[in-house]
Design an enzyme around this catalytic site. Structure first.
Site, PDB file in Angstrom:
ATOM      1  N   LYS A  23       0.862  -1.345   0.102  1.00  0.00           N
ATOM      2  CA  LYS A  23      -0.001   0.109  -0.067  1.00  0.00           C
ATOM      3  C   LYS A  23       0.833   1.298   0.034  1.00  0.00           C
ATOM      4  CE  LYS A  23      -3.494  -0.482   2.344  1.00  0.00           C
ATOM      5  NZ  LYS A  23      -4.929  -0.624   3.069  1.00  0.00           N
ATOM      6  N   ARG A  93      -3.527   2.769   8.572  1.00  0.00           N
ATOM      7  CA  ARG A  93      -3.921   1.433   7.776  1.00  0.00           C
ATOM      8  C   ARG A  93      -2.460   0.621   7.861  1.00  0.00           C
ATOM      9  NH1 ARG A  93      -7.878   3.076   3.629  1.00  0.00           N
ATOM     10  NH2 ARG A  93      -8.282   5.335   3.983  1.00  0.00           N
ATOM     11  N   GLY A 102      -6.988 -10.462   7.390  1.00  0.00           N
ATOM     12  CA  GLY A 102      -6.666 -11.083   8.754  1.00  0.00           C
ATOM     13  C   GLY A 102      -5.957 -10.353   9.689  1.00  0.00           C
ATOM     14  N   MET A 104      -4.886  -5.964  11.027  1.00  0.00           N
ATOM     15  CA  MET A 104      -5.851  -4.779  11.145  1.00  0.00           C
ATOM     16  C   MET A 104      -5.940  -3.954   9.928  1.00  0.00           C
ATOM     17  SD  MET A 104      -5.009  -1.650  13.533  1.00  0.00           S
ATOM     18  CE  MET A 104      -4.878  -0.722  12.114  1.00  0.00           C
ATOM     19  N   ARG A 337      -3.914  -1.308  -6.079  1.00  0.00           N
ATOM     20  CA  ARG A 337      -3.146  -2.378  -6.160  1.00  0.00           C
ATOM     21  C   ARG A 337      -3.461  -3.450  -7.199  1.00  0.00           C
ATOM     22  NH1 ARG A 337      -5.608  -4.908  -0.377  1.00  0.00           N
ATOM     23  NH2 ARG A 337      -7.957  -4.890  -1.184  1.00  0.00           N
ATOM     24  N   HIS A 455      -2.576 -41.851   4.112  1.00  0.00           N
ATOM     25  CA  HIS A 455      -3.356 -42.427   3.296  1.00  0.00           C
ATOM     26  C   HIS A 455      -4.777 -41.596   2.545  1.00  0.00           C
ATOM     27  CE1 HIS A 455      -6.712 -45.250   1.652  1.00  0.00           C
ATOM     28  NE2 HIS A 455      -5.603 -46.018   1.042  1.00  0.00           N
ATOM     29  N   SER A 765      14.496 -41.130  -8.033  1.00  0.00           N
ATOM     30  CA  SER A 765      13.194 -40.257  -7.855  1.00  0.00           C
ATOM     31  C   SER A 765      13.328 -39.905  -6.471  1.00  0.00           C
ATOM     32  CB  SER A 765      12.030 -41.234  -8.554  1.00  0.00           C
ATOM     33  OG  SER A 765      10.893 -40.215  -8.203  1.00  0.00           O
ATOM     34  N   CYS A 832       8.864 -37.548  -6.705  1.00  0.00           N
ATOM     35  CA  CYS A 832       7.502 -38.057  -6.835  1.00  0.00           C
ATOM     36  C   CYS A 832       7.033 -38.016  -5.372  1.00  0.00           C
ATOM     37  CB  CYS A 832       7.539 -39.693  -7.031  1.00  0.00           C
ATOM     38  SG  CYS A 832       8.580 -40.715  -6.127  1.00  0.00           S
ATOM     39  N   TYR A 852      12.515 -33.898 -13.776  1.00  0.00           N
ATOM     40  CA  TYR A 852      11.099 -33.753 -13.871  1.00  0.00           C
ATOM     41  C   TYR A 852      10.637 -33.808 -12.344  1.00  0.00           C
ATOM     42  CZ  TYR A 852      11.042 -38.685 -12.998  1.00  0.00           C
ATOM     43  OH  TYR A 852      11.079 -39.901 -12.300  1.00  0.00           O
TER      44      TYR A 852
HETATM   45  C1  PEP Z   1       7.658 -40.838  -1.062  1.00  0.00           C
HETATM   46  O1  PEP Z   1       8.090 -41.400   0.143  1.00  0.00           O
HETATM   47  O2  PEP Z   1       8.086 -39.488  -1.128  1.00  0.00           O
HETATM   48  C2  PEP Z   1       6.727 -41.805  -1.975  1.00  0.00           C
HETATM   49  C3  PEP Z   1       6.582 -40.919  -3.061  1.00  0.00           C
HETATM   50  O3  PEP Z   1       6.594 -42.825  -1.592  1.00  0.00           O
HETATM   51  P1  PEP Z   1       5.373 -43.409  -0.676  1.00  0.00           P
HETATM   52  O4  PEP Z   1       4.465 -42.111  -0.540  1.00  0.00           O
HETATM   53  O5  PEP Z   1       4.585 -44.129  -1.468  1.00  0.00           O
HETATM   54  O6  PEP Z   1       6.151 -43.558   0.519  1.00  0.00           O
END
Ligand code: PEP
Ligand code: MG
Length: 877
Positions: A23, A93, A102, A104, A337, A455, A765, A832, A852
């Site tokens: 601001k 302000r 959230g 002031m 803004r 999970h 990975s 991953c 990747y």
């Molecule tokens: C991990 O551990 O980051 C992974 C991709 O495998 P999982 O979540 O199946 O343990």
């Protein structure tokens, strides 16, 4: 030279955001552009940091600097702060670098007291206006600085209106307002036990400190955590000369956007109120008029405003959100803004600005917040209905989107209700593979336990289903069919709503609107692909997920969790049979059942990905997720295995682990039972061969990934089994086919010895879920229970399972990448874990040069955009 903590607007400019906040920097910039801005000064973000460093005090030097600038403002305005003859009134302000709800917000009319207001009334010749300003000030100051709460004052106003027989605030006269001011002060004293501060200097310091304090209130901390804003930034404070929109019918105040923030349409959009001050517009006390109507009421001010809007948009090259006040027909700009906008509007505006030649494609890519794309891919709540609703609880925003449905407590109930056409929300202590069907038909999933990589969270994200996890405050009583939360009892069949983007839980039905993808989405994504270096793959275990991900632009599968392929009710028994087998014979019998299922699954995956890379990870079932617990499942399994129920229960008990996450899982399973790895290899290679034969134009090269490796010899052993089997299968088929064996890097020891590991692994990975769990030493399923205290105490600012801990876990990733490349310069490096779809983590992975990222299907577009932004901001050499 000592540090400068206060800047007049005329001393700053738009590039000083870090120091002056958004601001303040924009007020300085508008001043520099010669726009009509009521003058003032900004107390810097560094003063805020200093305030905290000094034990929540504004030091004498900073106070002196503030007063010096106040004297300067007096000179500019020709008025005096606290003066009885010609008083200067100011607004105070907050203004952080990024706009932050959230905190002031605003205090207006500061500098008034019983004496000043008298002379102010005389001077303006408008006692009604003077007392209106005074009662507003007392109200706002009490509320935001002294935390008395608005409600009491609103009640007094309502009583006054009733007494006078009027409906609107504007119908109250000067005497009424004077009386209200008196009542307000009385109320203040009753609540606080001391008089309302009448010294303007004390009011000023009180207000500035309140802004600093609000930087650290729980709402602001929560917002920062959700939006990646470090607590070290601090907020600035803007003190600005008042201009008045409430002097009568030639004055007013309003807010406007240069384009429509909901749709992106290129048309001035906004509203204003005559004879009002800023908070009236926001509070919705009276119904505002649209900005078009201003044209009729005050054509000159309107024309000037339209002209300024055009100039500001050109200057900032983005849609602007502005606040303005008209005092006796004269226009003043109070703020500008870059405007917040819906995802649809963000895409429309980005594309339009490119077409208008205002910005480049790269700038368009940078303009859209990747996380916003969620809103296009998942159902959302109806905005008005959401605004009216109040959450009854908040937990982890595990999978985005909005869900509204009737409460069910088991997967079976979910399926049953869904078959009758009912929308349901599945509420569970935690989910397990048996719940998949129920999860699949539910609008949303709410769990009492579990974190961002539990999970429920992982599976829901994969399905694109809304999930809020780890709401420890819920008291479940599944048997009697209800749960309790925030003093409410919610029964089976009652409606609840979940916001998977914020983690909010609502004890009522809030209507949702479906996802909608427009042509602009495709255009922006094509630009993103043009500029990114990182590849984007997906984590998918089913052909359905794989297809969805391919639609969203996934370039391959980076992780297929093979244990997830046995979640289906008709398959899980075979998987369990394999797990509880005590002899090689038993296990081979179970594996023989699994083989055709696996082969069929892999074929379907290869088909779905149409020749793109597919990384298949070998079994990694944390035992607690797979062992049967329900009596009927145990009985059925015992029968299948020709065992007594007691004997089976004894086996299950013997398999019990104290720390299943660090137990007999991953490659450890293949080391103890190599026949499992052999079966999986056969399934992968046979599937690849079959699909390759059907599609000679594809070039399938299977990628087999070994999980949870911590030692080179462990990998070498399992790889030996894989290579022996694969070569045998290929020889049987009379085919030559390249295949690759790599590993996950998810155990700190693997990262530390990555140069050795790379002698066997063709690719890495990074499994950041386990790598984070083991680097921090806390369980990914349990950390949610205590991380809250860590956020409150600012020990951690983020959930490290959702956003990469760059300092620690990131260091391991960077180091392992370098070590891996040293041994094998062309090694493929992927990620991953769940952070593979988190924008700030993606930027880190770009910087350390990975090949990747792989993430759940619905995050693929987010990762593509984040990867492009990372590449534009940090070009690789
Ligand atoms: C991990 O551990 O980051 C992974 C991709 O495998 P999982 O979540 O199946 O343990
Ligand atoms: Mg893992």
């Amino acid at each position: 030279m000592s540090k400068k903590f206060v800047y007049m607007f005329s001393e700053g400019n738009g590039s000083m955001r870090e120091l002056l906040g958004g601001k303040g920097a924009n007020l300085a910039e508008m001043t520099r552009l010669g726009m009509p801005v009521p003058q003032g000064f900004t107390v810097t973000t560094e003063a805020c940091t200093q305030y905290y460093a000094d034990g929540k005090k504004i030091s004498d030097e900073i106070q002196a600097e503030i007063y010096k600038n106040m004297a300067e403002l007096e000179k500019i305005s020709g008025k005096k702060f606290g003066d009885k003859e010609n008083p200067l009134l100011v607004s105070v302000r907050s203004g952080a670098r990024a706009s932050m709800p959230g905190m002031m917000d605003t205090i207006l009319n500061l500098g008034l007291n019983d004496e000043v207001v008298e002379s102010f009334a005389k001077k303006t010749n408008n006692p009604r206006f003077a007392y209106d300003s005074y009662r507003r000030f007392i109200q706002m100051y009490s509320d935001v600085v002294m935390e008395v709460g608005k409600g009491y004052f609103e009640k007094l106003i309502d009583e006054m209106k009733e007494k006078k027989g009027v409906k609107l605030d504007t119908e109250l006269d000067a005497d009424d307002l004077k009386e209200l001011a008196r009542l307000f002060k009385e109320e203040f004293k009753a609540k606080k036990g001391f008089d309302f501060p009448s010294d303007p200097k004390e009011q000023l310091m009180g207000a500035i400190m309140a802004v600093f304090r609000s930087w650290d209130n729980p709402r602001a901390i929560y917002y920062r955590r959700m939006n990646d804003i470090p607590s070290s930034w601090g907020t600035a404070v803007n003190v600005q000369m008042m201009v008045f929109g409430n002097t009568g019918d030639t004055s007013g105040t309003g807010v406007a956007f240069t384009r429509n923030p909901a749709t992106g349409e290129k048309k001035l959009f906004g509203e204003f109120l005559m004879n009002a001050q800023g908070e009236d517009v926001v509070a919705g006390v009276r119904t505002p008029q649209t900005i078009d109507q201003l044209k009729e009421i005050m054509p000159e001010a309107y024309e000037q405003f339209v002209d300024i809007c055009g100039k500001l948009e050109k200057h900032y090259r983005d849609m602007q959100d502005m606040e303005f006040t008209i005092e006796d027909k004269k226009l003043y700009m109070l703020q500008t803004r870059n405007g917040k906008r819906t995802a649809t509007a963000a895409l429309q505006i980005a594309c339009d600005l490119v077409d208008e030649g205002m910005i480049s494609e790269q700038e368009a890519v940078l303009m859209v917040d990747p996380k916003q794309l969620d809103a296009l891919l998942h159902p959302q709540f109806d905005a008005a209905a959401l605004k009216a609703a109040k959450p009854i609880g908040t937990a982890l925003p595990a999978s985005p989107g909005a869900a509204c449905g009737r409460v069910v407590f088991t997967a079976e109930e979910a399926v049953e209700m869904a078959e009758k056409g009912e929308k349901v929300v599945l509420v569970r202590l935690e989910t397990s593979p048996e719940d998949i069907h129920g999860m699949d038909v539910s609008e949303g999933i709410l769990t009492v336990r579990g974190g961002m990589t539990s999970h429920a969270a992982v599976v829901a994200r994969g399905m694109g289903t809304c999930c809020v996890s780890g709401c420890g405050e819920i008291k479940m009583n599944e048997e009697e069919g209800y749960f309790e939360l925030a003093g409410r009892t919610i029964k089976r069949g009652d409606y609840i709503s979940l916001d998977g983007t914020t983690g909010n839980i609502y004890g009522e039905a809030i209507p949702t609107v479906p996802a909608s993808i427009t042509g602009n989405f495709g255009r922006l994504m094509a630009w993103a692909d043009k500029y990114r270096d990182l590849g984007v793959r997906t984590n998918a275990d089913t052909p359905r997920d794989a297809k969805k991900a391919a639609e969203f632009g996934a370039e391959g599968i980076g992780l297929c969790r093979t244990e997830h392929m046995f979640f289906d009710a008709d398959r899980i028994p075979a998987m369990r049979e394999m797990i509880v087998s005590e002899t090689v014979e038993q296990r081979e019998k179970a594996l023989a059942k699994l083989l055709p299922m696996q082969r069929g699954d892999f074929e379907a995956l290869y088909e779905a990905m149409e020749g793109k890379a597919v990384t298949i990870r070998f079994l990694d079932p944390p035992l607690h997720e797979f062992l049967p617990t329900a009596e009927e499942d145990i009985v059925a399994l015992a029968k299948e295995m020709n065992m007594t129920v007691e004997a089976l229960k004894a086996v299950i008990a013997s398999l019990h682990e104290f720390n299943p996450m660090m137990g007999h899982r991953g490659c450890r399973l293949a080391v103890t039972y190599p026949e499992i790895a052999a079966m999986q290899t056969r399934a992968v290679i046979e599937a690849a061969v079959n699909v390759q034969k059907k599609h000679p134009e594809w070039n399938i090269e299977p990628e087999i990934m070994i999980p949870l490796v911590g030692e080179i010899k462990e990998l070498a052993y399992v790889k030996g089994v894989v290579v022996e089997t694969a070569d045998k299968v290929l020889a049987e088929a009379g085919i030559t086919m390249k295949y690759h064996v790599g590993t996950m890097i998810e155990i700190p020891r693997a990262a530390l010895t990555a140069d050795e590991i790379a002698t066997e692994a063709e690719f890495f990975s990074f499994g950041t879920n386990d790598l984070t769990q083991m680097t921090f030493g806390f369980s990914r399923d349990d950390a949610g229970k205590f991380l809250g205290a860590y956020y409150d105490k600012k020990i951690y600012e983020q959930d490290p399972f959702a956003r990469l801990d760059q300092k620690g876990v990131g260091k391991l990733v960077d180091m392992a990448a370098q070590l891996g490349r040293k041994t094998r310069p062309d090694i493929h490096l992927g990620v991953c874990g769940e952070v593979g779809g988190d924008p700030s983590s993606v930027e880190f992975f770009h910087k350390v040069g990975l090949t990747y990222v792989s993430c759940s299907p619905y995050r693929v577009p987010i990762a593509r955009l984040a990867a492009a932004q990372a590449a534009i901001k940090n070009p690789r050499k």
